[in-house]
Design a protein around this motif. Sequence first.
Motif, PDB file in Angstrom:
ATOM      1  N   ASP A 203       0.878  -1.168   0.000  1.00 44.03           N
ATOM      2  CA  ASP A 203       0.000   0.000   0.000  1.00 44.03           C
ATOM      3  C   ASP A 203       0.917   1.219   0.000  1.00 44.03           C
ATOM      4  N   GLN A 234      -3.546   3.042  -1.790  1.00 40.10           N
ATOM      5  CA  GLN A 234      -3.249   2.738  -3.195  1.00 40.10           C
ATOM      6  C   GLN A 234      -2.435   1.451  -3.217  1.00 40.10           C
ATOM      7  N   TYR A 236      -0.887  -1.704  -4.864  1.00 40.81           N
ATOM      8  CA  TYR A 236      -0.412  -2.221  -6.147  1.00 40.81           C
ATOM      9  C   TYR A 236       0.701  -3.223  -5.892  1.00 40.81           C
ATOM     10  N   PRO A 280      -1.960  11.049  -5.724  1.00 41.77           N
ATOM     11  CA  PRO A 280      -2.160   9.849  -6.554  1.00 41.77           C
ATOM     12  C   PRO A 280      -0.807   9.236  -6.925  1.00 41.77           C
TER      13      PRO A 280
END
Length: 319
Positions: A203, A234, A236, A280
């Motif tokens: 994260d 976020q 990934y 972001p």
Amino acid sequence: MKIVVIGGAGFIGSAFVRELNKRAIKPLVVDLLTYAGREENLRGTDHEFIRADVRSDEIHEIIKGYSPEVVINFAAETHVDRSIYKPQDFITTNVLGTVNLLEASRKFGFNYVHISTDEVYGEECGDEESPLRPSSPYSASKASADLFVKAYVRTYGIKAILVRPSNNYGPRQFPEKLIPKAIIRTLLGMHVPVYGDGKAERDWIYVEDTARIIYEVMERAKWRGEAYNIPGGQRYNVLDVMRMLGEVMGKEVKIKFVSDRPGHDRRYCMTTSLKYEVTPIKEGLRKTYEWYLNNKWWWEPLIGDKFFVEDEPWVASRS
Ligand SMILES: NC(=O)c1ccc[n+]([C@@H]2O[C@H](COP(=O)([O-])OP(=O)(O)OC[C@H]3O[C@@H](n4cnc5c(N)ncnc54)[C@H](O)[C@@H]3O)[C@@H](O)[C@H]2O)c1
């Protein structure tokens, strides 16, 4: 506010010093300047500096002399791979160093901010009350320190909080960590070693967001040993991050799969009781890439074997 930032010459600690400066606060930074801590990280900031070991008696003298309202502790051995090769320093710095500060808090009565990590929760998703399930010697040392913080609050009534950020990335991160390693190796035309199948999920949070949110947490804390999670929200995996980095850099990130890290957690996925905005990931990766591109003076002296553990793929597969 009079504040001592222990480990303030490291990656997140130096971003936190910049955050304090934005708020017109000049802290006292105390750091041992290990391989990961560098005065260069504090270039351009307003601070006082003392070189000292968080495990030492000297720390008590420094804190006594300065009389801070808050002591925040970023000092730690932080690289999971190194903790697998040689755990000892992780125990002394991360656990005994923390207990040394807790003892100082008993004596001198400051508010103590302990910087922990999402890795203490292990692979299970959960909130701030979830059980600790560390997997690596690194996360076990961090979880042990967290338990001591809670024990000192309960037993001695010290005022403390635990702050648990997720995986940070951004300027001034030591190139043993994934994102700076991938940026620098790609700039040098080298491949990037990726553990296992590259599907381990993290994260991600941009370091300046972490620094700001830590400060906001301090403003609203109850100081009763409670924990505050700071996920980036976020999530990934490594391959996703390498793909996004390639897009940002406008270059192919050449991946070489290497054997998986022993005990490798497949994911971290904590939630939080806090509300905040974050950068972001694509924007954060772009800012990070631009920083490494424009600050070669910072990382070029680090490209030497002595800065990396022997089995580190960075060294072993360098060609
Ligand atoms: N980087 C991340 O993604 C991340 C995520 C969650 C939590 N954390 C935690 O945040 C804190 C800071 O992490 P970082 O990534 O900035 O680490 P870092 O390795 O960049 O910096 C650590 C700093 O601690 C100093 N230090 C080490 N041992 C010391 C000692 N014995 N006495 C005094 N100073 C000492 C080093 O010199 C260095 O300046 C750590 O507690 C880490 O566990 C990091």
